[in-house]
Scaffold this active site. Structure first.
Site, PDB file in Angstrom:
ATOM      1  N   LYS A   1      39.622  38.178  31.264  1.00 48.02           N
ATOM      2  CA  LYS A   1      38.697  38.333  32.392  1.00 48.02           C
ATOM      3  C   LYS A   1      37.744  39.515  32.220  1.00 48.02           C
ATOM      4  CE  LYS A   1      40.307  35.186  35.455  1.00 48.02           C
ATOM      5  NZ  LYS A   1      39.515  34.234  36.237  1.00 48.02           N
TER       6      LYS A   1
ATOM      7  N   THR B   1      34.523  40.672  45.027  1.00 47.60           N
ATOM      8  CA  THR B   1      35.073  39.426  44.491  1.00 47.60           C
ATOM      9  C   THR B   1      36.387  39.114  45.192  1.00 47.60           C
ATOM     10  OG1 THR B   1      35.479  38.170  42.470  1.00 47.60           O
ATOM     11  CG2 THR B   1      36.524  40.341  42.612  1.00 47.60           C
TER      12      THR B   1
ATOM     13  N   SER C   1      43.386  36.859  42.398  1.00 48.63           N
ATOM     14  CA  SER C   1      44.829  37.110  42.481  1.00 48.63           C
ATOM     15  C   SER C   1      45.259  38.249  41.577  1.00 48.63           C
ATOM     16  CB  SER C   1      45.607  35.839  42.097  1.00 48.63           C
ATOM     17  OG  SER C   1      45.341  35.497  40.753  1.00 48.63           O
TER      18      SER C   1
END
Length: 359
Positions: free
Chosen positions: A78, A103, A106
């Site tokens: 990511k 944003t 999780s």
């Protein structure tokens, strides 16, 4: 901003140039033991309670190349998309850095965006579901982010993010449904293709929101390398697979699969690349026990830390008879060189103990 229609291999190549100063070129590992295991038929007993119980076990030949994004900054791929989105945002004359970025995630995208924003001294507002793992919450906080908790579903997360935008004017950088995120994530496959000495027959990646999978598809779009997606099947987390074969994107997922990074539905922009442009060649799913078995194998044989979401591609290669039969038929005696992307390694020791306490 690039539109979904204009995202190409060149988009991924340009993204790679832009983020190179901020990311690691992660290593590619191989294992003779895992190759041998993947190239050995499963036993009839192991298939007895599955949909393949009445079939002869397939016998593919597989040489697996693991792209270890668990060694990436913040411990997951990511970081690539987050740094690319921030760097592109900084180029926009309409962006006010003092208002920050927001944003919903999780964990891994939350950490990635927090790090990318902090690197450029930009405030980061993060919406995390209350069920996020404590280690990922702590890591996000360590990058000076401001966290707001929400319900677990995508609509709940998005509503909380919108509330922050209204009060701060922060720029939204979603975890997967954004052209700059997708182009950034595709750089992992771009590197993998150049790191393996022989051409890859295919790459398989985990699929949650679809950013990594669609980015990988773009990176391979001008090569002969096929691209496949892997998901957990538990409680409908295989929405990408179901949508792919029904021809309609599944818009809601509510699963508590151990692959916590894969609990979201495929986004609209990733879907346009995965399905509408037909840049992905197939989707496959695996059970929770198969994910655990693949994790154990990686820990015991590769000696690297991976989270459950990271190993779904390997689990497909080892245990999904539909995938293995396809490799056997298409690879023949020569077999396949298969790239498997380990998406991340953000799992606590306590969580690992829970995952394997009854095993």
């Amino acid at each position: 901003m690039s539109s979904p229609e204009t995202l190409t291999l060149a988009s991924v190549q340009e993204a790679h140039k832009l983020i190179k100063p901020f990311i690691h070129q992660t290593p590619v590992l191989t294992s003779t033991y895992i190759n041998t295991l993947a190239s050995t038929p499963q036993t009839p007993e192991s298939l007895s309670n599955t949909e393949w119980s009445d079939q002869i076990p397939s016998n593919p030949i597989l040489r697996i190349h693991f792209k270890c994004e668990n060694f990436q900054r913040i411990g997951a791929f990511k970081a690539r998309g987050a740094f690319h989105a921030i760097e592109r945002l900084k180029q926009s004359p309409d962006f006010d850095p003092s208002r920050g970025v927001v944003t919903h995630s999780s964990g891994n995208h939350a950490q990635a965006l927090s790090l990318a924003a902090k690197t450029s001294s930009i405030p980061a507002y993060i919406v995390m579901p209350t069920i996020s793992t404590p280690s990922k919450i702590a890591a996000t906080l360590s990058y000076s982010a401001q966290i707001t908790f929400s319900g677990p579903t995508a609509p709940e997360r998005e509503a909380a993010a919108q509330k922050i935008i209204s009060s701060t004017g922060a720029a939204l950088i979603p975890p997967y449904d954004h052209p700059h995120i997708i182009a950034g994530q595709g750089t992992a496959a771009l590197e993998l293709l150049s790191q393996v000495p022989t051409p890859l027959n295919a790459i398989i990646t985990p699929c949650g929101g679809g950013g990594l999978l669609s980015g990988t598809a773009l990176a391979c779009s001008e090569s002969k390398t096929k691209v496949f997606g892997a998901e957990p099947s538990f409680e409908g987390a295989d929405d990408g697979k179901r949508g792919y074969y029904s021809g309609k994107r599944v818009e809601a997922v509510k699963s508590l699969t151990i692959g916590d990074g894969l609990r979201t539905p495929v986004g609209k922009i990733p879907w346009s690349i995965i399905y509408e442009r037909r840049l992905v060649d197939g989707m496959y799913s695996v059970t929770e026990d198969q994910i655990r078995a693949a994790m154990r194998l990686v820990y015991e044989r590769l000696k690297v830390v991976v989270e459950p979401s990271a190993v779904v591609g390997l689990a497909v290669a080892l245990y999904n008879e539909d995938f293995r039969k396809m490799v056997e038929q298409e690879g023949g005696e020569e077999g396949w060189d298969l790239g498997v992307v380990f998406s991340g390694g953000n799992v606590s020791l306590a969580a690992l103990g829970e995952l394997f306490k009854d095993q």
